[in-house]
Design a protein around this motif. Structure first.
Motif, PDB file in Angstrom:
ATOM      1  N   LEU A  87      14.502  36.331  34.727  1.00 55.80           N
ATOM      2  CA  LEU A  87      14.457  35.830  33.358  1.00 55.80           C
ATOM      3  C   LEU A  87      13.490  34.653  33.252  1.00 55.80           C
ATOM      4  O   LEU A  87      12.640  34.602  32.351  1.00 55.80           O
ATOM      5  N   MET A  91       9.724  34.671  31.277  1.00 57.74           N
ATOM      6  CA  MET A  91       9.357  33.687  30.260  1.00 57.74           C
ATOM      7  C   MET A  91       8.042  33.001  30.634  1.00 57.74           C
ATOM      8  O   MET A  91       7.180  32.762  29.785  1.00 57.74           O
ATOM      9  N   CYS A 194      19.497  41.141  32.379  1.00 55.04           N
ATOM     10  CA  CYS A 194      19.180  39.714  32.228  1.00 55.04           C
ATOM     11  C   CYS A 194      17.830  39.516  31.542  1.00 55.04           C
ATOM     12  O   CYS A 194      17.709  38.730  30.588  1.00 55.04           O
ATOM     13  N   THR A 195      16.799  40.229  32.012  1.00 57.75           N
ATOM     14  CA  THR A 195      15.466  40.046  31.446  1.00 57.75           C
ATOM     15  C   THR A 195      15.395  40.578  30.013  1.00 57.75           C
ATOM     16  O   THR A 195      14.783  39.954  29.139  1.00 57.75           O
ATOM     17  N   GLY A 198      17.085  38.074  27.579  1.00 61.25           N
ATOM     18  CA  GLY A 198      16.258  36.917  27.248  1.00 61.25           C
ATOM     19  C   GLY A 198      15.176  37.265  26.244  1.00 61.25           C
ATOM     20  O   GLY A 198      14.949  36.535  25.269  1.00 61.25           O
TER      21      GLY A 198
END
Length: 262
Positions: A87, A91, A194-195, A198
């Protein structure tokens, strides 16, 4: 939700189901889902297509992750640590994406994928059930490597460029943690949740998600993901290995086409 012809809507839903199946087995469902959305919604801004894609994909990925976690020997805590690193990496990659030309990256990724395909074909034992000796080699150092390099590195790639992230996760987790391909696919699904979460949060904050369309297509994506996860669990690593090679060559073909037409 924009006005969409019934035929187009049906095709998009079928693409969502197929993408969910591919993603659950070995990753790479975005190779089908995102182009389908772009072709089916040519007048919709790209940001809205990307946001809707994430809203669809996270549902199928979550369903597949739960199915795997119940039946595959997944270390959920380790998967979540890798997911958090991914994550952060995604970003960071997204931050630098504006300054990177995809035309430069495509040939590099194609070479890497072809090397991966050759390795998998020449090493029939790759990704089969790990023996006790292999399991004992999974030291704390290897776990940290998986968190930093697999999570952070592939997460960075996902934010920077993206295609084939799920496939790279499966291959890297198999190599670093000595997982069989089924367990690697299961772990990759948790990381993907998770990714995707986000990215979806950012798109939702920006108002770039077509929620009605996403909700409908997510139902089909979830169904495909559940079927794919159960098939992978039932048929084992050899089945996943075959699908992996198909997805890798499909990704190479797509990148080559994109490079040719750029």
């Amino acid at each position: 939700m924009p006005d969409i012809a019934l035929t187009t809507l049906v095709v998009l839903c079928l693409a969502a189901a197929a993408a969910g199946w591919i993603d659950a087995v070995v990753g790479g469902g975005g190779l089908l889902l995102l182009p389908a959305l772009l072709l089916g919604l040519p007048h919709v801004p790209a940001a809205h297509v990307l946001g809707t894609n994430k809203a669809i994909a996270i549902v199928g990925t979550s369903g597949a992750a739960v199915t795997y976690a119940r039946k595959a020997p997944v270390k959920v805590a380790t998967a979540l640590r890798i997911g958090l690193a991914a994550l952060a990496g995604s970003m960071t990659g997204a931050f630098f994406a504006a300054g990177i030309s995809s035309e430069v990256l495509r040939p590099v990724i194609m070479v890497v994928l072809l090397a991966v395909a050759a390795f998998v074909m020449l090493r029939p034992s790759f990704g089969r059930a790990a023996d006790d000796g292999a399991r004992q080699k999974v030291t704390r150092a290897r776990t940290v490597t998986a968190i930093v390099l697999v999570g952070g590195g592939i997460g960075f790639y996902d934010g920077l460029f993206g295609p084939g992230t799920g496939t790279f996760l499966v291959l890297a987790l198999t190599a670093v943690l000595h997982l069989d391909l089924v367990t690697a696919s299961a772990t990759a699904k948790i990381v993907n949740v998770c990714t995707n979460g986000g990215a979806l949060a950012m798109f939702a904050y920006q108002g770039s998600v077509m929620w009605q369309l996403a909700a409908l297509m997510a139902v089909f994506n979830l169904a495909g993901g559940l079927i794919g996860a159960r098939m992978a669990l039932r048929k084992g690593s050899e089945f996943v290995r075959g699908v992996l090679l198909v997805v890798v060559f499909s990704l190479v073909a797509k990148l080559a086409f994109d490079q040719w037409t750029a």
